[in-house]
Design an enzyme around this catalytic site. Structure first.
Site, mmCIF file in Angstrom:
data_model
loop_
_atom_site.group_PDB
_atom_site.id
_atom_site.type_symbol
_atom_site.label_atom_id
_atom_site.label_comp_id
_atom_site.label_asym_id
_atom_site.label_seq_id
_atom_site.Cartn_x
_atom_site.Cartn_y
_atom_site.Cartn_z
ATOM 1 N N GLU A 84 0.821 -1.211 0.000
ATOM 2 C CA GLU A 84 0.000 0.000 0.000
ATOM 3 C C GLU A 84 0.856 1.263 0.000
ATOM 4 O O GLU A 84 0.551 2.243 -0.671
ATOM 5 C CB GLU A 84 -0.948 0.003 1.200
ATOM 6 C CG GLU A 84 -2.024 -1.068 1.148
ATOM 7 C CD GLU A 84 -2.941 -0.916 -0.051
ATOM 8 O OE1 GLU A 84 -3.067 0.202 -0.579
ATOM 9 O OE2 GLU A 84 -3.535 -1.925 -0.461
ATOM 10 N N TYR B 205 -6.810 5.821 4.743
ATOM 11 C CA TYR B 205 -6.882 4.837 3.664
ATOM 12 C C TYR B 205 -6.024 3.610 3.972
ATOM 13 O O TYR B 205 -6.483 2.464 3.869
ATOM 14 C CB TYR B 205 -6.451 5.425 2.314
ATOM 15 C CG TYR B 205 -6.173 4.310 1.339
ATOM 16 C CD1 TYR B 205 -7.230 3.597 0.772
ATOM 17 C CD2 TYR B 205 -4.868 3.904 1.062
ATOM 18 C CE1 TYR B 205 -6.992 2.514 -0.061
ATOM 19 C CE2 TYR B 205 -4.625 2.826 0.232
ATOM 20 C CZ TYR B 205 -5.690 2.130 -0.327
ATOM 21 O OH TYR B 205 -5.453 1.047 -1.129
ATOM 22 N N ASP C 12 -8.968 5.885 -1.701
ATOM 23 C CA ASP C 12 -7.716 6.342 -2.295
ATOM 24 C C ASP C 12 -8.046 7.146 -3.547
ATOM 25 O O ASP C 12 -9.207 7.459 -3.813
ATOM 26 C CB ASP C 12 -6.780 5.166 -2.594
ATOM 27 C CG ASP C 12 -7.266 4.301 -3.756
ATOM 28 O OD1 ASP C 12 -8.430 4.456 -4.200
ATOM 29 O OD2 ASP C 12 -6.480 3.454 -4.209
#
Length: 225
Positions: free
Chosen positions: A46, A129, A147
């Site tokens: 991520e 997020y 996102d």
């Protein structure tokens, strides 16, 4: 084509959820971080994917995991080594933040990432997020995400080309997630949102002509009206 009346918004939401899940079953991307539920590896992916194309991230992700397979391994490296290992992804504050998170995890959480969203948010470098992604993809807790790709999809489909407040989009993400009743509703639905924004509802060349949402997408209706 005219957009649906505002009274039909719940129906639009339900249709969006059904079509997104159906689309994802046929079009999901096979990505290395989708083959693991390891919280650390999910976190690495991520962070790497922030403002970086998937094609650039894949080889670096594999290289990084080989070099730093655990939070302990990352925490034991020097900042200089970590920054060098990150090259050439750019945005070099990201590896520094990852390194700091690893050190905190080793010191405070016995080398593991915390299992609650609120605790994850206390780690500098993890925002709403990323915390939602770790909770959903690693711990199996359906948690809303927002996102760049998801924000664009939700804004276009439900608000058209107008701007929409972050709080409104976060609430919408949560509502849609709750409406999805599939067995893996959190994991697959959130991955589907990101895949759809990355491959269909793209920033520069959205595939509106073949988009399964075009029938009720406000942005599409505004563009063809």
């Amino acid at each position: 084509m005219k957009s649906a009346p505002r009274g039909a918004l719940p129906d639009r939401r339900a249709a969006f959820v059904r079509r997104l899940v159906r689309w994802y079953r046929r079009n999901r991307r096979d990505l290395p971080w989708r083959r693991t539920r390891n919280p650390y590896r999910i976190l690495v992916s991520e962070v790497m994917l922030q403002q970086t194309q998937v094609s650039r991230v894949i080889p670096k992700y594999r290289e990084w995991i080989r070099k730093y397979p655990t939070l302990d391994a990352l925490a034991g490296a020097s900042v200089r080594e970590v920054k060098e290992s990150w090259y050439p992804l750019g945005y070099n504050i990201r590896p520094v933040r990852l390194h700091r998170i690893a050190k905190t995890a080793v010191k405070t959480y016995r080398g593991r990432l915390p299992r609650s969203r609120n605790e994850l948010l206390t780690l500098k470098g993890i925002g709403p997020y990323t915390a939602g992604a770790v909770m959903t993809f690693a711990y199996g807790e359906p948690t809303p995400i927002l996102d760049t790709n998801v924000r664009r999809v939700l804004r276009r489909v439900f608000h058209g080309d107008r701007s929409a407040r972050e709080s409104v989009l976060w609430a919408l993400s949560a509502t849609l997630l709750a409406m999805n009743l599939s067995a893996t509703r959190g994991y697959d639905f959130n991955q589907a949102l990101m895949d759809f924004g990355a491959t269909v509802c793209t920033a520069r060349a959205p595939q509106c002509a073949t988009c399964p949402m075009r029938e009720f997408c406000r942005a599409y209706a505004e563009r063809v009206s």
